[in-house]
Design a protein around this motif. Sequence first.
Motif, PDB file in Angstrom:
ATOM      1  N   PRO A 115       0.813  -1.225   0.000  1.00 58.96           N
ATOM      2  CA  PRO A 115       0.000   0.000   0.000  1.00 58.96           C
ATOM      3  C   PRO A 115       0.845   1.272   0.000  1.00 58.96           C
ATOM      4  CG  PRO A 115      -0.900  -1.581   1.548  1.00 58.96           C
ATOM      5  CD  PRO A 115       0.418  -2.131   1.094  1.00 58.96           C
ATOM      6  N   LEU A 116       1.957   1.249   0.745  1.00 62.41           N
ATOM      7  CA  LEU A 116       2.817   2.424   0.792  1.00 62.41           C
ATOM      8  C   LEU A 116       3.497   2.673  -0.551  1.00 62.41           C
ATOM      9  CD1 LEU A 116       4.397   2.042   4.333  1.00 62.41           C
ATOM     10  CD2 LEU A 116       2.853   3.841   3.556  1.00 62.41           C
ATOM     11  N   MET A 117       3.952   1.601  -1.211  1.00 62.98           N
ATOM     12  CA  MET A 117       4.560   1.762  -2.526  1.00 62.98           C
ATOM     13  C   MET A 117       3.517   2.242  -3.528  1.00 62.98           C
ATOM     14  SD  MET A 117       7.753   1.359  -2.300  1.00 62.98           S
ATOM     15  CE  MET A 117       8.111   1.409  -4.055  1.00 62.98           C
ATOM     16  N   ALA A 118       2.281   1.766  -3.376  1.00 62.33           N
ATOM     17  CA  ALA A 118       1.205   2.238  -4.247  1.00 62.33           C
ATOM     18  C   ALA A 118       0.976   3.734  -4.053  1.00 62.33           C
ATOM     19  CB  ALA A 118      -0.086   1.460  -3.976  1.00 62.33           C
ATOM     20  N   MET A 119       0.985   4.175  -2.778  1.00 59.61           N
ATOM     21  CA  MET A 119       0.864   5.609  -2.496  1.00 59.61           C
ATOM     22  C   MET A 119       1.998   6.379  -3.159  1.00 59.61           C
ATOM     23  SD  MET A 119       0.056   6.083   1.519  1.00 59.61           S
ATOM     24  CE  MET A 119      -1.064   4.999   2.400  1.00 59.61           C
ATOM     25  N   LEU A 120       3.227   5.866  -2.995  1.00 56.14           N
ATOM     26  CA  LEU A 120       4.404   6.570  -3.491  1.00 56.14           C
ATOM     27  C   LEU A 120       4.374   6.688  -5.009  1.00 56.14           C
ATOM     28  CD1 LEU A 120       7.080   7.872  -2.757  1.00 56.14           C
ATOM     29  CD2 LEU A 120       8.146   5.613  -2.874  1.00 56.14           C
ATOM     30  N   ARG A 121       4.065   5.599  -5.689  1.00 51.77           N
ATOM     31  CA  ARG A 121       4.016   5.630  -7.151  1.00 51.77           C
ATOM     32  C   ARG A 121       2.833   6.460  -7.648  1.00 51.77           C
ATOM     33  NH1 ARG A 121       7.289   1.888  -9.599  1.00 51.77           N
ATOM     34  NH2 ARG A 121       8.199   0.289  -8.257  1.00 51.77           N
TER      35      ARG A 121
END
Length: 218
Positions: A115-121
């Motif tokens: 989820p955090l990588m999804a937010m970042l991207r």
Amino acid sequence: MTAHTSPASAARPGRRPGTSTTRRAILTAARARFAADGFTGTTIRRVAGDAGVDASLVMQFFRSKNELFAAVMAVPADALTHFSDAFEGTDDGLGERVVRAFLDVWEGDARTSEPLMAMLRGAIVNEQANEQLREFIQERFFAAAVSSRNADADEGADADADAVDGDAMLRAGIVSSMLVGLVVGRGVVGVPTLAEAEREKLIMLVGPAVQSVLVPTP
């Protein structure tokens, strides 16, 4: 970036038994897909293929890609305590504790890291992701840093609370930018030297820099 391909993509599309099971399968597939491809690169069709269901079924549960993305960005509550825990204790080794906690959250269990990588991207092209990422960093990292600095200031008779707040926020902002940059270099851009580096080596190298920003020199 190479698109993530789930073994489930080879499965025959259709309705899975049980509403909750189907929804979980879609969210799991979407979480991995958003983390790998970002918001723009992810499509409902690809998520459906990864989950082994029809695209129309994805739309039954989530009416749009934005709604699906919002559901994916739910970060488990236990991850939110990681940054606060890093600030517990003395200032000795604080930098290394903060770097370790940050990497544990962003590169650890997929339930939290994806989820955090999804937010970042997604933050580059999606305002909701941008806002979620800001809130995540501010809610825990900034709050913990400011609380820690203010606690130290309370021990001094002449401490100016407003000045301490401003200084702590600035220091926390600098450190959060450093650490987000590290994650981007490792997990998004894929800078070879960063992506291949062992985590402990990074903690040893970056920890002192974080320490020097977070802990003011007397």
